[in-house]
Design an enzyme around this catalytic site. Sequence first.
Site, PDB file in Angstrom:
ATOM      1  N   LYS A   1      19.240  31.836  14.117  1.00  0.00           N
ATOM      2  CA  LYS A   1      18.150  32.592  14.766  1.00  0.00           C
ATOM      3  C   LYS A   1      17.850  32.000  16.135  1.00  0.00           C
ATOM      4  O   LYS A   1      17.745  32.710  17.132  1.00  0.00           O
ATOM      5  CB  LYS A   1      16.885  32.552  13.889  1.00  0.00           C
ATOM      6  N   ASN A   2      17.708  30.675  16.187  1.00  0.00           N
ATOM      7  CA  ASN A   2      17.257  30.067  17.446  1.00  0.00           C
ATOM      8  C   ASN A   2      18.350  30.027  18.511  1.00  0.00           C
ATOM      9  O   ASN A   2      18.046  29.829  19.686  1.00  0.00           O
ATOM     10  CB  ASN A   2      16.690  28.668  17.198  1.00  0.00           C
TER      11      ASN A   2
ATOM     12  N   CYS B   1      -0.609  29.278  18.604  1.00  0.00           N
ATOM     13  CA  CYS B   1       0.431  29.280  17.577  1.00  0.00           C
ATOM     14  C   CYS B   1      -0.011  28.294  16.510  1.00  0.00           C
ATOM     15  O   CYS B   1      -0.539  27.230  16.828  1.00  0.00           O
ATOM     16  CB  CYS B   1       1.741  28.865  18.230  1.00  0.00           C
TER      17      CYS B   1
ATOM     18  N   ARG C   1       1.797  24.592  22.057  1.00  0.00           N
ATOM     19  CA  ARG C   1       2.970  25.252  22.607  1.00  0.00           C
ATOM     20  C   ARG C   1       2.786  25.763  24.052  1.00  0.00           C
ATOM     21  O   ARG C   1       2.866  26.959  24.330  1.00  0.00           O
ATOM     22  CB  ARG C   1       3.435  26.364  21.666  1.00  0.00           C
TER      23      ARG C   1
ATOM     24  N   ASP D   1      11.915  21.490  12.596  1.00  0.00           N
ATOM     25  CA  ASP D   1      12.027  22.742  11.827  1.00  0.00           C
ATOM     26  C   ASP D   1      12.456  22.509  10.377  1.00  0.00           C
ATOM     27  O   ASP D   1      12.518  23.460   9.591  1.00  0.00           O
ATOM     28  CB  ASP D   1      13.020  23.707  12.505  1.00  0.00           C
TER      29      ASP D   1
ATOM     30  N   ARG E   1      10.720  36.362   9.402  1.00  0.00           N
ATOM     31  CA  ARG E   1      10.973  36.168  10.836  1.00  0.00           C
ATOM     32  C   ARG E   1      12.265  35.401  11.078  1.00  0.00           C
ATOM     33  O   ARG E   1      12.919  35.575  12.092  1.00  0.00           O
ATOM     34  CB  ARG E   1       9.830  35.356  11.472  1.00  0.00           C
TER      35      ARG E   1
END
Length: 422
Positions: A22-23, A115, A120, A309, A401
């Site tokens: 995803k990233n 967030c 962030r 993460d 997501r």
Amino acid sequence: MDKLLVHGGSTLRGSVNISGSKNASLPIIAAALLTDEDVIIRRVPDVSDTNYMVQILNALGAEVERSSGTIRATCAEISDTAPYELVRRMRASICVMGPLLARKGRAVVSLPGGCIIGDRPVDLHLKGLQALGAQVEFEGGNIILTAPKGLKGAELDLRGTSGPTVLGTDNVMMAATLAEGTTVIESAAAEPEVIDLANFLNAMGAKITGAGTRRIVIEGVAKLHGVEHTVIPDRIEAGTFMVAAALAGEGVTLRRVCREHLKAITAAIEASGHSVSFNEAGDACTVHRGTDLKGVDLVTAPYPGYPTDMQAQMTALLATTPGISVIKDTIFPQRFMHCAELKRMGADIKVDNGTAIVRGTEKLSAAPVMASDLRASAALVLAALTATGTTEINRLYHIDRGYEHIDEKLLLLGANVERVRV
Ligand code: EPU
């Protein structure tokens, strides 16, 4: 709003295919804005964040088609303004800023809001783009960047108080590909996703060296062309399934992974007493649950350190690992929302000042819990796999997501999970 019911106690067996990252996909999709030619991106995970990025490209005027993991984008005529309604849904939308500025000489992107995992800020993104000659203004919640005479290569340092910035490095690297002259980014992020983006850009005709190190050099070119690219495996999804296998598995195999990207995660899982063995090619691994388990101390750090993460998922594993574990998140010190929910399932965790102290308990018990962000939700699903009873995980959209069909993949491995449409 879907919820997930996890009936704890099943044993996981067999193998699972890990999706594309995803990233890595998000900035790569944004980088399609840098050319008016056709771009084909393969192995893009079908998750809502990549869908948002496709919608942003569409809203900017691009033609985008998507089918079974492949995105075809043509950004012939595009506008310079990314609509707030889409940008507000995903912080990573900020990475259209660099490509729009480079291609159009102007970019209007709304300032990302708060967030759950921390402040962030985007100061480093702006500092980098300003160094390339962009003017920055703020108006009505938007960042307006202009470079009417084009961007100019420069030497700049992107070091922040919490280390390098991944999307900040991406933004400056993308903008610098079309700048006049050479750009040197010092204190660059070295994550595999940054390397994947650099490979994508180089295949479009960019001249980037040093991606994967703290110093990236970009020689500007006049134009970029179309490209076909396959996205790298998702190391965080892989790590999440490694934890699932360690918690509830009996020899689970993960396919389509990259050993090199999983070193820190593998080391942490092995340190807690489980075993991980890779095939010779390094693209598959089998995780065996250990018998002599122990707590570990973990500190998150930029790549090649232990990833933030994967902090929540490892906390879930350590919640039922004998002994005391100390987990410090130096990148997002507020990223411990999952701990309050894990405690509702019986975990013994104290969070103080960016550090969780976990005292392993023998068993967790089911409770209705609330997902607060993507990785926190994954941690709750993992904890629920071995908890006694049925855990109800609400606000499943967080997990959708970033994890492609996680419920289906877990079902295939033998977990007893049900997605309930509410
Ligand atoms: N930071 C600043 N100023 C900036 C930018 C960042 O001070 O202008 C700070 C942040 O507050 C943080 C640190 O620098 O303390 C690192 O943040 P970074 O900019 O690297 O985060 P990001 O690029 O916005 C990406 C991932 C995140 C991941 C972080 C850290 C994507 C789309 N997102 O975010 O992924 O946590 O890097 O590795 O690549 C996730 O997938 O769950 C996720 C949150």
